[in-house]
Design a protein around this motif. Structure first.
Motif, mmCIF file in Angstrom:
data_model
loop_
_atom_site.group_PDB
_atom_site.id
_atom_site.type_symbol
_atom_site.label_atom_id
_atom_site.label_comp_id
_atom_site.label_asym_id
_atom_site.label_seq_id
_atom_site.Cartn_x
_atom_site.Cartn_y
_atom_site.Cartn_z
ATOM 1 N N VAL A 1 0.837 -1.203 0.000
ATOM 2 C CA VAL A 1 0.000 0.000 0.000
ATOM 3 C C VAL A 1 0.872 1.253 0.000
ATOM 4 O O VAL A 1 0.608 2.216 -0.740
ATOM 5 C CB VAL A 1 -0.951 -0.023 1.215
ATOM 6 N N ALA A 2 1.919 1.267 0.821
ATOM 7 C CA ALA A 2 2.791 2.439 0.886
ATOM 8 C C ALA A 2 3.529 2.660 -0.424
ATOM 9 O O ALA A 2 3.710 3.795 -0.872
ATOM 10 C CB ALA A 2 3.775 2.283 2.040
ATOM 11 N N GLU A 3 3.981 1.582 -1.064
ATOM 12 C CA GLU A 3 4.668 1.717 -2.351
ATOM 13 C C GLU A 3 3.733 2.261 -3.422
ATOM 14 O O GLU A 3 4.120 3.123 -4.225
ATOM 15 C CB GLU A 3 5.233 0.353 -2.774
ATOM 16 N N ALA A 4 2.491 1.787 -3.436
ATOM 17 C CA ALA A 4 1.527 2.292 -4.416
ATOM 18 C C ALA A 4 1.227 3.768 -4.173
ATOM 19 O O ALA A 4 1.143 4.566 -5.123
ATOM 20 C CB ALA A 4 0.242 1.464 -4.357
ATOM 21 N N ASN A 5 1.069 4.154 -2.919
ATOM 22 C CA ASN A 5 0.817 5.568 -2.616
ATOM 23 C C ASN A 5 1.985 6.443 -3.033
ATOM 24 O O ASN A 5 1.795 7.572 -3.512
ATOM 25 C CB ASN A 5 0.546 5.735 -1.129
ATOM 26 N N LEU A 6 3.202 5.942 -2.869
ATOM 27 C CA LEU A 6 4.375 6.720 -3.265
ATOM 28 C C LEU A 6 4.435 6.884 -4.782
ATOM 29 O O LEU A 6 4.706 7.984 -5.282
ATOM 30 C CB LEU A 6 5.646 6.039 -2.746
ATOM 31 N N LEU A 7 4.171 5.815 -5.526
ATOM 32 C CA LEU A 7 4.158 5.921 -6.987
ATOM 33 C C LEU A 7 3.081 6.893 -7.453
ATOM 34 O O LEU A 7 3.305 7.697 -8.368
ATOM 35 C CB LEU A 7 3.943 4.536 -7.603
ATOM 36 N N GLU A 8 1.925 6.836 -6.826
ATOM 37 C CA GLU A 8 0.834 7.743 -7.204
ATOM 38 C C GLU A 8 1.199 9.195 -6.916
ATOM 39 O O GLU A 8 0.942 10.086 -7.736
ATOM 40 C CB GLU A 8 -0.436 7.361 -6.459
ATOM 41 N N SER A 9 1.789 9.444 -5.769
ATOM 42 C CA SER A 9 2.151 10.831 -5.416
ATOM 43 C C SER A 9 3.219 11.370 -6.361
ATOM 44 O O SER A 9 3.187 12.554 -6.720
ATOM 45 C CB SER A 9 2.626 10.891 -3.969
ATOM 46 N N ARG A 10 4.150 10.548 -6.789
ATOM 47 C CA ARG A 10 5.165 11.009 -7.735
ATOM 48 C C ARG A 10 4.551 11.313 -9.104
ATOM 49 O O ARG A 10 4.927 12.301 -9.755
ATOM 50 C CB ARG A 10 6.263 9.968 -7.864
ATOM 51 N N ALA A 11 3.619 10.474 -9.516
ATOM 52 C CA ALA A 11 2.940 10.747 -10.786
ATOM 53 C C ALA A 11 2.111 12.025 -10.700
ATOM 54 O O ALA A 11 2.081 12.837 -11.639
ATOM 55 C CB ALA A 11 2.064 9.553 -11.171
ATOM 56 N N ARG A 12 1.446 12.238 -9.582
ATOM 57 C CA ARG A 12 0.667 13.466 -9.414
ATOM 58 C C ARG A 12 1.569 14.692 -9.378
ATOM 59 O O ARG A 12 1.172 15.765 -9.840
ATOM 60 C CB ARG A 12 -0.164 13.382 -8.141
#
Length: 547
Positions: A402-413
């Protein structure tokens, strides 16, 4: 031109002049056209004062300030995990019934029977006669059978009615896999994000108030233009009516002048309604009564910078066009930092945790309600704990995913926000240049249109031009005046937005249109081909679509 034609023209002019002089009393009886002016006793209001009032009354800014205070609390709470924790306690309890009462404990004494004599320690004496030795042995056995076997525990808590406890507890985390450091980084990022949000809300408020203020000033100017145009139409109607009376003007010209004057009346009514709405919106932002009478004193045509510097978190960033300095980009960067720390916390669950604890207590079991200092006894323990996760059923791995997915999403945003900020910055600069160009282009147009209308009015009065020419000149004057007013308003809004650009959310004020402009674009026909932009649509509304 022949002498006959000159004499005829002179005769017509003299007759017209005589008719005008004779009809002055009748013209004075026509209904007068009043030009709106600020109500007596209206409160003078500058833009700077409006900005100050709005900041003090804005609920949005107050909510953002509460967010900053909340973020400071989160930082203090996160930092507390680095420090030792020391807690004190004081407890009192009273036993209403105890299972040790029947054993002769301290729960209460039975006064129905005499207390048994105290038994001393049995010590055999070989020098005594046998009979005395047997008697002493039998007495010792009898005493032992009749004595309380729990008498030695009478000062312990068994069955005591009153218990007092004083305690201190100490704990200190030694190692938790970096969880404390990551929590502190998350709290710091939250505080930075809250500060950015507060600056963005203050800047947005300044832009909204500036736009509402100049919308109200523009509505004042449009009302003045509409009323002046109505007055011009009334004057033309009076002149045409006089010319009709002396026989120099056909009935068609009189009907045309009447229709043009009547068509101007609904426009004046609409402009006054738009002005009331603009002032109501401004009063709402300033937390003033809806019916408050205001007199705007900051000129609409002032091309100087809008006084919004105090709404900038850093005055050095006013007008800065660097994408990385935009508030949404900074918030996206803090979001990435938060997710990185969240991933660190998820991974730290695989590591052992070490903590040191200590408990110190003072306990008393007094026979009365309150103890004395001598009744207290001490308990003190010190310990260390080591916790190692062995099997969690996949919970830790799930938290990591979950934390890795949130980090990837925040970088894309973050990349999305950077692209949007780059486009939004370019849009703001383009609109500022467009507003400046329109304002400069309209500088001499009003004077030229006013001169052309005065000439057309003289020509029509002298009978050497038609009413169509006069009406066209009036339309051009209206358009020029409206274009100038709208261009001034657009320039002020564009300058304020460009100055506050680093602190504003994305897409703020892209249209840059006042409510009057948006309404008119839906209700009026397109402007003439040579006119573009919001100023053209605003000016076209004065003509009612007449080309």
């Amino acid at each position: 031109m022949s002498a006959f034609h000159r004499r005829g023209r002179f005769a017509r002019g003299a007759a017209l002049l005589g008719a005008l002089l004779a009809a002055l009393p009748a013209a004075a009886q026509q209904p007068a056209v009043t030009v709106s002016s600020p109500a007596p006793g209206a409160r003078p209001l500058t833009l700077d004062e409006a900005l100050r009032l709005a900041e003090d009354a804005s609920e949005t800014v107050q909510i953002a300030r509460a967010g900053v205070t909340r973020a400071r609390g989160d930082v203090l709470r996160a930092r507390s995990e680095r420090l030792p924790q020391l807690n004190g306690s004081l407890n009192y309890s009273r036993a209403l019934a105890s299972e040790f009462q029947s054993l002769g404990g301290g729960g209460g004494s039975d006064t129905t029977t005499a207390p048994a004599p105290a038994c001393g320690r049995f010590a055999p004496n070989p020098s005594l006669p046998v009979a005395e030795r047997l008697d002493s042995l039998e007495a010792a056995v009898n005493c032992a059978q009749n004595s309380n076997p729990f008498a030695a525990f009478s000062d312990l808590p068994f069955g005591r009615e009153n218990t007092w406890q004083l305690g201190l507890s100490f704990s200190q985390s030694i190692f938790n896999g970096g969880r404390t450091a990551a929590t502190n980084r998350i709290a710091d990022a939250g505080r930075a994000r809250a500060a950015i949000e507060l600056n963005a809300q203050r800047a947005q408020l300044a832009l909204d108030v500036t736009q509402a203020y100049y919308d109200a000033a523009l509505s004042d100017r449009l009302v003045t233009i509409a009323e002046a145009t109505l007055q011009q139409s009334e004057t033309t109607l009076q002149q045409t009516r006089l010319a009709r009376q002396v026989g120099n003007t056909p009935e068609f010209e009189l009907l045309r002048a009447q229709v043009q004057r009547d068509n101007q009346l609904p426009l004046v009514i609409q402009r006054r309604a738009d002005r009331d709405l603009a002032y109501s919106r401004l009063a709402l932002l300033l937390d003033l009564p809806a019916g408050a009478s205001l007199a705007l004193t900051s000129p609409l045509d002032d091309s100087r910078a809008v006084p919004v510097a105090r709404f900038a978190a850093d005055e050095a960033l006013l007008g800065d066009t660097t994408v990385e300095n935009r508030a949404p980009v900074q918030q996206a960067i803090t979001a990435v930092s938060t997710q990185e720390s969240a991933l660190r916390i998820a991974r730290s669950q695989r590591l052992p945790t070490i903590a040191v604890t200590s408990q110190y207590g003072r306990v008393a079991y007094p026979t009365g309600a309150f103890p004395s200092l001598g009744d207290f006894r001490s308990n003190w323990t010190v310990g260390a704990g080591l916790t190692i996760p062995i099997f969690t059923g996949g919970r830790i791995r799930g938290d990591e995913l979950v934390a890795e997915a949130n980090l990837l999403e925040s970088r894309a945003r973050l990349r999305q926000v950077q692209d949007a900020a780059r486009l939004d910055t370019r849009n703001a600069l383009e609109r500022l240049e467009q507003a400046r160009a329109q304002y400069q282009a309209s500088a001499g147009t009003v004077e030229q249109a006013a001169r052309a209308y005065s000439i057309a009015e003289v020509r029509y009065r002298e009978g050497i031009s038609t009413q169509v020419e006069l009406a066209d000149s009036r339309i051009l004057l209206q358009q020029a005046q409206a274009n100038r007013a709208v261009a001034a308003r657009d320039l002020q809004i564009a300058q304020a937005r460009a100055a506050l650009l680093p602190f504003l959310p994305l897409g703020t004020g892209q249209t840059g249109q006042s409510p009057q402009q948006q309404m008119q674009q839906q209700q009026t026909t397109p402007a003439r081909p040579q006119q573009q932009g919001s100023a053209a649509s605003q000016a076209n509304a004065f003509t009612g679509g007449v080309q």
